[in-house]
Design a protein around this motif. Structure first.
Motif, PDB file in Angstrom:
ATOM      1  N   ASP A 164       0.854  -1.189   0.000  1.00  0.00           N
ATOM      2  CA  ASP A 164       0.000   0.000   0.000  1.00  0.00           C
ATOM      3  C   ASP A 164       0.889   1.238   0.000  1.00  0.00           C
ATOM      4  OD1 ASP A 164      -1.664   2.152   0.648  1.00  0.00           O
ATOM      5  OD2 ASP A 164      -2.980   0.919   1.888  1.00  0.00           O
ATOM      6  N   PHE A 165       0.908   1.986  -1.117  1.00  0.00           N
ATOM      7  CA  PHE A 165       1.792   3.139  -1.226  1.00  0.00           C
ATOM      8  C   PHE A 165       1.319   4.310  -0.366  1.00  0.00           C
ATOM      9  CE2 PHE A 165       3.255   1.755  -5.733  1.00  0.00           C
ATOM     10  CZ  PHE A 165       3.899   0.676  -5.159  1.00  0.00           C
ATOM     11  N   THR A 166       0.025   4.391  -0.105  1.00  0.00           N
ATOM     12  CA  THR A 166      -0.471   5.432   0.798  1.00  0.00           C
ATOM     13  C   THR A 166       0.028   5.181   2.216  1.00  0.00           C
ATOM     14  OG1 THR A 166      -2.462   5.752  -0.546  1.00  0.00           O
ATOM     15  CG2 THR A 166      -2.528   6.542   1.729  1.00  0.00           C
ATOM     16  N   ALA A 167      -0.015   3.921   2.640  1.00  0.00           N
ATOM     17  CA  ALA A 167       0.506   3.567   3.961  1.00  0.00           C
ATOM     18  C   ALA A 167       2.006   3.798   4.028  1.00  0.00           C
ATOM     19  CB  ALA A 167       0.174   2.107   4.278  1.00  0.00           C
ATOM     20  N   LEU A 168       2.706   3.542   2.930  1.00  0.00           N
ATOM     21  CA  LEU A 168       4.151   3.795   2.875  1.00  0.00           C
ATOM     22  C   LEU A 168       4.437   5.273   3.111  1.00  0.00           C
ATOM     23  CD1 LEU A 168       6.628   2.472   0.181  1.00  0.00           C
ATOM     24  CD2 LEU A 168       6.628   4.871   0.826  1.00  0.00           C
ATOM     25  N   ALA A 169       3.729   6.140   2.380  1.00  0.00           N
ATOM     26  CA  ALA A 169       3.958   7.576   2.514  1.00  0.00           C
ATOM     27  C   ALA A 169       3.649   8.052   3.930  1.00  0.00           C
ATOM     28  CB  ALA A 169       3.102   8.332   1.497  1.00  0.00           C
ATOM     29  N   THR A 170       2.575   7.529   4.507  1.00  0.00           N
ATOM     30  CA  THR A 170       2.206   7.920   5.867  1.00  0.00           C
ATOM     31  C   THR A 170       3.265   7.485   6.866  1.00  0.00           C
ATOM     32  OG1 THR A 170      -0.150   7.771   5.337  1.00  0.00           O
ATOM     33  CG2 THR A 170       0.455   7.687   7.663  1.00  0.00           C
ATOM     34  N   TRP A 171       3.754   6.250   6.734  1.00  0.00           N
ATOM     35  CA  TRP A 171       4.754   5.738   7.674  1.00  0.00           C
ATOM     36  C   TRP A 171       6.064   6.508   7.558  1.00  0.00           C
ATOM     37  CZ3 TRP A 171       9.512   3.100   7.487  1.00  0.00           C
ATOM     38  CH2 TRP A 171       9.910   2.523   8.698  1.00  0.00           C
ATOM     39  N   VAL A 172       6.505   6.778   6.330  1.00  0.00           N
ATOM     40  CA  VAL A 172       7.746   7.529   6.137  1.00  0.00           C
ATOM     41  C   VAL A 172       7.613   8.935   6.716  1.00  0.00           C
ATOM     42  CG1 VAL A 172       9.256   8.575   4.405  1.00  0.00           C
ATOM     43  CG2 VAL A 172       8.523   6.207   4.139  1.00  0.00           C
ATOM     44  N   GLY A 173       6.457   9.574   6.496  1.00  0.00           N
ATOM     45  CA  GLY A 173       6.261  10.913   7.031  1.00  0.00           C
ATOM     46  C   GLY A 173       6.304  10.947   8.543  1.00  0.00           C
ATOM     47  N   ARG A 174       5.774   9.921   9.179  1.00  0.00           N
ATOM     48  CA  ARG A 174       5.719   9.902  10.635  1.00  0.00           C
ATOM     49  C   ARG A 174       7.045   9.533  11.279  1.00  0.00           C
ATOM     50  NH1 ARG A 174      -0.242   6.996  11.227  1.00  0.00           N
ATOM     51  NH2 ARG A 174      -1.447   8.827  10.567  1.00  0.00           N
ATOM     52  N   THR A 175       7.982   8.987  10.515  1.00  0.00           N
ATOM     53  CA  THR A 175       9.283   8.655  11.094  1.00  0.00           C
ATOM     54  C   THR A 175      10.028   9.904  11.542  1.00  0.00           C
ATOM     55  OG1 THR A 175      10.372   8.718   8.920  1.00  0.00           O
ATOM     56  CG2 THR A 175       9.537   6.581   9.680  1.00  0.00           C
ATOM     57  N   ALA A 176       9.618  11.077  11.032  1.00  0.00           N
ATOM     58  CA  ALA A 176      10.267  12.318  11.452  1.00  0.00           C
ATOM     59  C   ALA A 176      10.066  12.566  12.940  1.00  0.00           C
ATOM     60  CB  ALA A 176       9.718  13.493  10.643  1.00  0.00           C
ATOM     61  N   GLY A 177       9.008  12.000  13.518  1.00  0.00           N
ATOM     62  CA  GLY A 177       8.751  12.195  14.939  1.00  0.00           C
ATOM     63  C   GLY A 177       9.292  11.085  15.811  1.00  0.00           C
ATOM     64  N   ASP A 178       9.935  10.076  15.228  1.00  0.00           N
ATOM     65  CA  ASP A 178      10.478   8.954  15.998  1.00  0.00           C
ATOM     66  C   ASP A 178      11.964   9.170  16.242  1.00  0.00           C
ATOM     67  OD1 ASP A 178       8.001   7.837  15.922  1.00  0.00           O
ATOM     68  OD2 ASP A 178       8.467   6.363  14.375  1.00  0.00           O
ATOM     69  N   GLU A 179      12.345   9.306  17.492  1.00  0.00           N
ATOM     70  CA  GLU A 179      13.746   9.541  17.829  1.00  0.00           C
ATOM     71  C   GLU A 179      14.602   8.348  17.407  1.00  0.00           C
ATOM     72  OE1 GLU A 179      16.551  10.607  21.726  1.00  0.00           O
ATOM     73  OE2 GLU A 179      14.480   9.899  21.979  1.00  0.00           O
ATOM     74  N   GLY A 180      15.695   8.644  16.742  1.00  0.00           N
ATOM     75  CA  GLY A 180      16.645   7.610  16.360  1.00  0.00           C
ATOM     76  C   GLY A 180      16.341   6.913  15.057  1.00  0.00           C
ATOM     77  N   LEU A 181      15.160   7.119  14.473  1.00  0.00           N
ATOM     78  CA  LEU A 181      14.776   6.423  13.242  1.00  0.00           C
ATOM     79  C   LEU A 181      14.955   7.343  12.045  1.00  0.00           C
ATOM     80  CD1 LEU A 181      13.541   4.020  11.730  1.00  0.00           C
ATOM     81  CD2 LEU A 181      11.275   4.941  12.284  1.00  0.00           C
ATOM     82  N   GLN A 182      15.620   6.843  11.023  1.00  0.00           N
ATOM     83  CA  GLN A 182      15.850   7.631   9.815  1.00  0.00           C
ATOM     84  C   GLN A 182      15.661   6.764   8.581  1.00  0.00           C
ATOM     85  OE1 GLN A 182      19.647   9.562   9.580  1.00  0.00           O
ATOM     86  NE2 GLN A 182      19.071  10.799   7.820  1.00  0.00           N
ATOM     87  N   VAL A 183      14.934   7.296   7.605  1.00  0.00           N
ATOM     88  CA  VAL A 183      14.731   6.617   6.326  1.00  0.00           C
ATOM     89  C   VAL A 183      15.839   7.034   5.376  1.00  0.00           C
ATOM     90  CG1 VAL A 183      13.233   6.432   4.303  1.00  0.00           C
ATOM     91  CG2 VAL A 183      12.245   6.392   6.603  1.00  0.00           C
ATOM     92  N   HIS A 184      16.505   6.048   4.766  1.00  0.00           N
ATOM     93  CA  HIS A 184      17.598   6.330   3.843  1.00  0.00           C
ATOM     94  C   HIS A 184      17.146   6.342   2.388  1.00  0.00           C
ATOM     95  CE1 HIS A 184      20.473   6.262   7.045  1.00  0.00           C
ATOM     96  NE2 HIS A 184      20.267   4.991   7.332  1.00  0.00           N
ATOM     97  N   GLU A 185      16.221   5.447   2.033  1.00  0.00           N
ATOM     98  CA  GLU A 185      15.878   5.306   0.616  1.00  0.00           C
ATOM     99  C   GLU A 185      14.530   4.621   0.463  1.00  0.00           C
ATOM    100  OE1 GLU A 185      17.824   3.325  -3.454  1.00  0.00           O
ATOM    101  OE2 GLU A 185      18.445   2.645  -1.469  1.00  0.00           O
ATOM    102  N   VAL A 186      13.818   4.980  -0.612  1.00  0.00           N
ATOM    103  CA  VAL A 186      12.611   4.270  -1.029  1.00  0.00           C
ATOM    104  C   VAL A 186      12.823   3.823  -2.465  1.00  0.00           C
ATOM    105  CG1 VAL A 186      10.126   4.374  -1.390  1.00  0.00           C
ATOM    106  CG2 VAL A 186      11.151   5.675   0.480  1.00  0.00           C
TER     107      VAL A 186
END
Length: 223
Positions: A100-122
């Motif tokens: 689900d690409f909508t769920a992907l976008a939502t999860w990636v966007g919310r990682t900005a509020g998670d301490e220590g978590l960083q997205v490197h690539e999609v």
């Protein structure tokens, strides 16, 4: 009766909508003592794993992989060339395959509020079955195009039908690009308003281009 050798190239390409979005991410912490760093990593990983298991049960995630934990320690240098106190680091990599690409976008966007978590690539891809079928169809059409081209040359010389002598597979390539309506914020970013929610991203992946090319030799009899 003699033969004429005709050497040609044939190619074909198709564009296919991606079926999976794979997120490469990392949970990373550092500090002066190894035990608190590892505890923070374990808490962060537990929260992320719980969320991904929920998305997997809902069908938004096909699968996810948690890599082994990596630890290190070093004494960094400051700008004056002096050694600083020992810094301990712990990290773990994640690979999440979204359906689900909508769920992907939502999860990636919310990682900005998670301490220590960083997205490197999609990255975007097809399922294995779809990829194999598309590549097979593209290769076969490339061969047909090579035969059509060889026959065109034979027809220009008022000769008969061509017969294949050899085919060389130049290769199959897959290319994909994507655009997003917003860029993911670093994991360490802080929101000016503590009550504000992390932004949702809107990913709009381009189609995947599958391209195949062959070199072929055909013969045709001369009168």
């Amino acid at each position: 009766m003699s033969e004429i050798l005709i050497k040609v190239r044939g190619s074909h390409s198709v564009e296919v909508a991606p079926e999976r979005g794979v997120v490469s991410a990392e949970i990373r912490f550092e500090g002066a003592s190894p035990e608190p760093v590892m505890e923070r990593l374990q808490r962060g990983l537990h929260g992320v794993r719980t969320e991904l298991e929920r998305l997997e049960q809902e069908g938004a995630v096909e699968r996810f992989l948690v890599q082994r934990v990596r630890t290190s320690a070093e004494r960094p240098w400051n700008q004056d060339g002096k050694r600083l106190p020992l810094v301990h680091r712990a990290s773990v990599g994640l690979a999440v395959e979204f359906v689900d690409f909508t769920a992907l976008a939502t999860w990636v966007g919310r990682t900005a509020g998670d301490e220590g978590l960083q997205v490197h690539e999609v990255s975007w891809r097809l399922t294995k079955d779809s990829r194999l079928k598309v590549e097979r169809d593209v290769r076969q059409e490339a061969v047909r195009q090579a035969k059509v081209r060889a026959q065109d040359y034979a027809d220009a010389l008022d000769l008969g039908p061509v017969a294949v002598r050899s085919i060389n597979d130049v290769g199959v390539s897959r290319e994909v690009a994507y655009e997003s309506a917003a860029m993911a914020m670093p994991a360490a970013a802080k929101f000016a308003d503590a009550g504000s929610a992390a932004p949702d991203l809107a990913f709009d992946p381009d189609d995947i281009t599958v391209y195949a090319e062959v070199e072929a030799a055909f013969t045709v009899a001369t009168p």
